[in-house]
Every structure is written in C-alpha cells, then in structure tokens.
Design a protein around this motif. Structure first.
Motif, PDB file in Angstrom:
ATOM      1  N   ASN A 179      30.358  -8.131 -41.611  1.00 51.09           N
ATOM      2  CA  ASN A 179      29.720  -8.952 -40.582  1.00 51.09           C
ATOM      3  C   ASN A 179      29.276 -10.302 -41.145  1.00 51.09           C
ATOM      4  O   ASN A 179      29.480 -11.353 -40.541  1.00 51.09           O
ATOM      5  CB  ASN A 179      28.520  -8.188 -40.005  1.00 51.09           C
ATOM      6  N   HIS A 185      32.669 -13.500 -35.096  1.00 45.07           N
ATOM      7  CA  HIS A 185      31.585 -13.137 -34.160  1.00 45.07           C
ATOM      8  C   HIS A 185      30.556 -14.264 -33.980  1.00 45.07           C
ATOM      9  O   HIS A 185      29.622 -14.112 -33.193  1.00 45.07           O
ATOM     10  CB  HIS A 185      30.874 -11.864 -34.642  1.00 45.07           C
ATOM     11  N   HIS A 190      26.110 -14.877 -31.944  1.00 45.24           N
ATOM     12  CA  HIS A 190      25.113 -15.924 -32.215  1.00 45.24           C
ATOM     13  C   HIS A 190      25.254 -17.100 -31.258  1.00 45.24           C
ATOM     14  O   HIS A 190      25.105 -18.268 -31.652  1.00 45.24           O
ATOM     15  CB  HIS A 190      25.246 -16.400 -33.660  1.00 45.24           C
ATOM     16  N   ASP A 304      22.444  -9.859 -35.655  1.00 42.45           N
ATOM     17  CA  ASP A 304      23.435  -9.033 -36.356  1.00 42.45           C
ATOM     18  C   ASP A 304      22.987  -7.578 -36.441  1.00 42.45           C
ATOM     19  O   ASP A 304      23.787  -6.660 -36.269  1.00 42.45           O
ATOM     20  CB  ASP A 304      23.676  -9.586 -37.766  1.00 42.45           C
TER      21      ASP A 304
HETATM   22 FE   LIG Z   1      26.225 -12.770 -37.855  1.00 44.62          FE
END
Ligand SMILES: [Fe+2]
Ligand code: FES
Length: 349
Positions: A179, A185, A190, A304
């Motif tokens: 991650n 992502h 975010h 996260d």
């Molecule tokens: Fe992240």
C-alpha cells in the motif's frame, strides 16, 4: 498472489523466522540516541533488543536478555550509565560487558570478564538504524547504492525525528508495504488529502535494485512550492517525492526537507506492528509547519489503515480471487516486492 499469501498463519510464521531474522530490519533513527548511554528497547519478532550509543559513540544492538537466567533487563527508552537486571541485579556496562554480579565471587569458576550480552550486526543508512539478527547477511549499503544516489541531495542522514507514533494495524504486513509503495490508490483512497498533490496519473516507477524498490510521486506543475528545500535539490527533485522501500520492513517518502517513514513487522497474519515517524532537515522549523506535516501524514495513514482493514477482510473470504496488476508506473512496486520475496524465500524452499 493467491489470498492465502496474505492470510495463512503458517506462512506468516515462516516469514518471521526467515525474512525478519535474516534480512536487515530498520529499528529507528540515529538522532533518537544522540549521546553516549542513550538507548531504546524494541522487540523484533520475539527477540528483545537494546539499541544503545556506546562508550565510543558507536551505536550497538545488544540482546535485552540477562546472561544469568534470562530476564529482560531494560525497558522503554532513556539514558543509562549501565544496565541492571531487575531480577538478581547483575549489571552490565553500556557496551554489554558484565560488570557486577552480587555474591558471584564466591564461585571461583565464574569469570565476569568472559561474560557479556550478545551483540547483533548493526548498520546505519540515511540516518536509519538497521539490525541483522542472523549476523550473516551481506552488508546493506552496497545493496542500496542506486537508491543512495537518488537521495543524496536530500541529506536524509542529517534529519531529526520530531514526530513518532506506534500502533497495530489490522492487515497483513505485506499489504501495508504494498500500500505504501503503490501510487494506484492515491487518487481514490486519498482523494481529499493527496490527490491534489501527488495524483496517481503522475506516478513514475523507477528500476529496483538488489535491496530496494520505489517510485516517484510527481507534483502537478502548477502546485505551489511545498515547504523548504535543501539548496542541493534540482528543479526536478523539488517537484516530486521519492517513495522507497528497504524490504522487508522499512518504507519511506522523501519530500523536500522532510522524510516520513514506517518500520513494520508482522504480529500475526492479520495484524502488523507499525512505528511511523517524520524527520525534518531543519530542527528549527516552525511549530505550524511541523504540525501541518504531521497532520497530513496522520490523516493519510488513517485513510490507509481503514482501507487495509477492509482489504484483509476481503482476502479472508472464500470468494477472494486474483487479477492482474495495473501498469508499472502505478503498481510496479507490488511486482518488485514479489520478486524480492521470491528470491529471499526461495533459498528455504
Ligand atoms: Fe496510501
Ligand atoms: S536473571 Fe538477571 S540477574 Fe538473574
């Protein structure tokens, strides 16, 4: 990878007893223990350690396990003149030599001078302290040469940690490494925090080296300058963050005069112990700037953490399957991580 790669307890135990005992594992920053006798304690996959600045100013990593009958000796962090075991008061100097053992002189067959706490191999890179529990690994720095070149101008070794936290996340440790190291992502998870600064579409993978992998998360051209910069930084370096991993347990992000990082180790297959921190080049930064950097980091980490808990739940479902990764610029570091794990674990097959 098949979901069991991230969920099987036996595989997690295998990773702890191989990767985390054989590879270089980051434990902290040199600036946490600037003076002789400064120390902190840490547990690495069940191995209690004391990280201490010795008589000669060198950093050493000692077993935090008494040579008498095995009690833990030190706890927490602080400044020590010596370490005294709480059980029967055997005492050791800060380099780990046994100095005193009450009443033991009545045993002429025991010589204090031959007794000291075991030491583990220690290496410093970029101001970070790494340990090797096997004492057999090849040196770390040559494995990081290409990465050191990319980071030279940032002077990471001169940075000082001004913000640190510890926690346990409900995800497999590899999910957290992946991650931190994929930009795919950024624009979704975010959306409100990082998308405007480091959008997914501007991420660029760079070739991995023997002991590292990473990518650049570039800023949009019209973004106003983000904080202060070391004057060594090129125009290109001012316009991007360098995301790096020193696997298995260390990931970081360097932006201008700041580095944010995680040190992590598996707790169970479904949980990971995480230390996160921010170090700044200029200790004299304003309180406002320190707080703004910490706030952005904490908010993105919370996003996260939430996402990764949902991932772990899905991976444990019977219906979980596999699919291709996105192109290298966005998810190439997941592939790099798989390659790293394949080479390091294959020797145990
Ligand atoms: Fe992240
Ligand atoms: S176990 Fe440490 S002094 Fe006895």
């Amino acid at each position: 990878m098949p979901p069991a790669f991230y969920t099987a307890p036996e595989f997690c135990e295998f990773e702890k007893s191989t990767l985390f005992r054989e590879q270089w594992i980051c434990l902290g920053r040199v600036d946490q223990i600037p003076e002789r006798g400064d120390y902190f304690t840490v547990d690495l996959v069940g191995e209690p350690l004391i990280v201490v600045r010795g008589q000669d100013e060198q950093i050493r990593i000692l077993a935090n396990v008494c040579r008498h009958r095995g009690s833990l000796i030190a706890e927490g962090a602080g400044k020590a003149r010596n370490f005294v075991c709480p059980y029967h008061a055997w005492s050791y100097d800060i380099d780990g030599h046994l100095m005193r053992a009450p009443l033991i002189s009545e045993r002429p067959d025991f010589d204090l001078k031959n007794c000291r706490l075991p030491r583990f191999a220690c290496e410093i890179w970029g101001g970070f302290i790494y340990v090797n529990l096997s004492n057999e690994a090849p040196p770390l720095a040559p494995q990081l040469e290409g990465l050191s070149d990319l980071l030279t101008h940032y002077h990471m070794d001169e940075m000082v940690e001004l913000h640190g936290e510890e926690s346990v996340w409900e995800t497999n440790w590899k999910c957290l490494v992946e991650n931190f190291m994929e930009g795919y992502h950024l624009s979704s998870v975010h959306q409100k925090t990082l998308h405007a600064i480091t959008p997914t579409r501007l991420c660029r993978h760079f070739p991995p080296g023997e002991g590292y992998f990473g990518y650049f998360s570039n800023f949009p051209e019209d973004l106003p300058q983000r904080g202060a910069y070391h004057s060594d930084l090129t125009a290109e370096e001012r316009q991007r963050s360098v995301m790096f991993a020193v696997p298995p347990g260390h990931v970081g992000s360097v932006t201008g005069h700041i580095v944010t990082y995680l040190y992590l180790q598996p707790a169970t297959a479904d949980t990971v112990k995480v230390k996160r921190g921010i170090a700044f080049l200029d200790e004299e930064i304003t309180e406002e700037e320190r707080r703004a950097a910490a706030d952005l980091f904490e908010r993105t980490m919370a996003e996260d953490m939430h996402q990764l808990a949902a991932l772990q739940k899905g991976l444990k479902a019977k219906s979980a399957q596999t699919a291709p990764l996105a192109p290298a610029d966005y998810e190439g570091n997941v592939w790099d991580f798989y390659q790293y794990l394949a080479t390091r674990l294959a020797v145990h097959a």
